[in-house]
Write an enzyme that holds these catalytic residues in place. Sequence first.
Site, PDB file in Angstrom:
ATOM      1  N   ASP A  47     -38.797 -44.930 -29.643  1.00 47.22           N
ATOM      2  CA  ASP A  47     -39.862 -44.529 -30.560  1.00 47.22           C
ATOM      3  C   ASP A  47     -40.726 -45.752 -30.855  1.00 47.22           C
ATOM      4  O   ASP A  47     -40.252 -46.742 -31.438  1.00 47.22           O
ATOM      5  CB  ASP A  47     -39.251 -43.984 -31.853  1.00 47.22           C
ATOM      6  CG  ASP A  47     -40.254 -43.259 -32.724  1.00 47.22           C
ATOM      7  OD1 ASP A  47     -41.435 -43.173 -32.340  1.00 47.22           O
ATOM      8  OD2 ASP A  47     -39.862 -42.784 -33.805  1.00 47.22           O
TER       9      ASP A  47
ATOM     10  N   ASP B 179     -45.814 -41.347 -28.245  1.00 49.29           N
ATOM     11  CA  ASP B 179     -45.115 -42.538 -28.726  1.00 49.29           C
ATOM     12  C   ASP B 179     -43.594 -42.413 -28.751  1.00 49.29           C
ATOM     13  O   ASP B 179     -42.913 -43.306 -29.273  1.00 49.29           O
ATOM     14  CB  ASP B 179     -45.612 -42.919 -30.121  1.00 49.29           C
ATOM     15  CG  ASP B 179     -45.400 -41.806 -31.143  1.00 49.29           C
ATOM     16  OD1 ASP B 179     -45.130 -40.666 -30.741  1.00 49.29           O
ATOM     17  OD2 ASP B 179     -45.528 -42.085 -32.354  1.00 49.29           O
ATOM     18  N   GLU B 180     -43.017 -41.349 -28.200  1.00 51.38           N
ATOM     19  CA  GLU B 180     -41.562 -41.260 -28.198  1.00 51.38           C
ATOM     20  C   GLU B 180     -41.067 -40.431 -27.025  1.00 51.38           C
ATOM     21  O   GLU B 180     -41.775 -39.573 -26.500  1.00 51.38           O
ATOM     22  CB  GLU B 180     -41.024 -40.686 -29.516  1.00 51.38           C
ATOM     23  CG  GLU B 180     -41.493 -39.288 -29.823  1.00 51.38           C
ATOM     24  CD  GLU B 180     -40.840 -38.733 -31.082  1.00 51.38           C
ATOM     25  OE1 GLU B 180     -39.645 -38.976 -31.329  1.00 51.38           O
ATOM     26  OE2 GLU B 180     -41.552 -38.026 -31.831  1.00 51.38           O
TER      27      GLU B 180
END
Length: 368
Positions: free
Chosen positions: A16, A110-111
């Site tokens: 993350d 983003d993850e």
Amino acid sequence: MAEDAAPPQRKIIHVDMDAFYASVEQRDDPSLRGRPVVVAWRGARSVVCAASYEARKFGVRSAMPALRAERLCPDAVFVPPDFTRYKAVSRQVRAIMLAHTERVEPLSLDEAYLDVTAARSGLPSATAVAEAIRARIREETALTASAGVAPNKFLAKIASDWRKPDGLFVIRPRQVEAFLTPLPVGRIPGVGKVMQGKLEALGIATVGDLRGRPLEELQQRFGSFGAALYRRARGIDERPVEPDQPVQSVSSEDTFAEDLPLDALDAQIRALADKTWQAARKTGRVARTVVLKLKTAQFRILTRSLTPDAPPASAQALAEIALGLRTRVQLPDSTRYRLVGVGLAGFSEPDELAVQADLFTGSGVSGE
């Protein structure tokens, strides 16, 4: 006869990126470093896309109205989002992950989850893989990422948040029960404030409390989610990491400059239907379900959906169904709305859809 060998213990990493959009802005503009940065357009209708850790200290969070963020942090620097740049960095990070395993399941820009049970990089442990990924992200992007390592996706996601920002946390199989027992039930993904309140009203404040309740009780009170709670309380999550998942839904939304009544949304719904239709065509798949989303002036969110006998065959057909879904919104005529969205869901491959149609239209098949 020899018994089949047990499958190897899965090794899952959840990576993350830390305050991703805001961190990219601070990286690219040195004057923003160390300052409370809010990624959002200014204005009464805007919401926060991301907030730097300096802004989070004041209570600013993603999806919060921008006006509230400004009240909480008057000194915040508002920066309009630049998704072209964010996507470019996301591709860099994805390439770093793929160097270690082809089993990467992106959740957003983003993850992502990674299954490194058999990592192609040859590193000796999942922890070593996570450390290598974080180090290379820092080296190549000048950004930081947090990671969680665990036997399944549920635990890995909790672990990645444990030492944020720029942290690594590992939950080994033998540690699962001891780790989960004291956690507040609100740490279980899917347990929001409302569900947490319902559980606490039953005397269930921690995961340990939840583990003490029988499956039958949880199912009776919460249906299928009760069964999921039962499994999570025991650290059970058998979901595989699924790379390159096919598109399941496509949608477009619009937030208005001023709140509007339901019967004044025709033009917006038609425009959004066209935008959603064009996006859906790019997937090469066919959607069965039409979704209308509304947000009232009081921020109440409503969704209405319909799965017609035949999928919508054009943007106009999609628009007509979405317009018709307004009749299912049973709120007073005086209600005003700040947002409308049109979506398509229930995607399948065209040949799959043809097979489904044959089941009901082919010879010898009765609908009775």
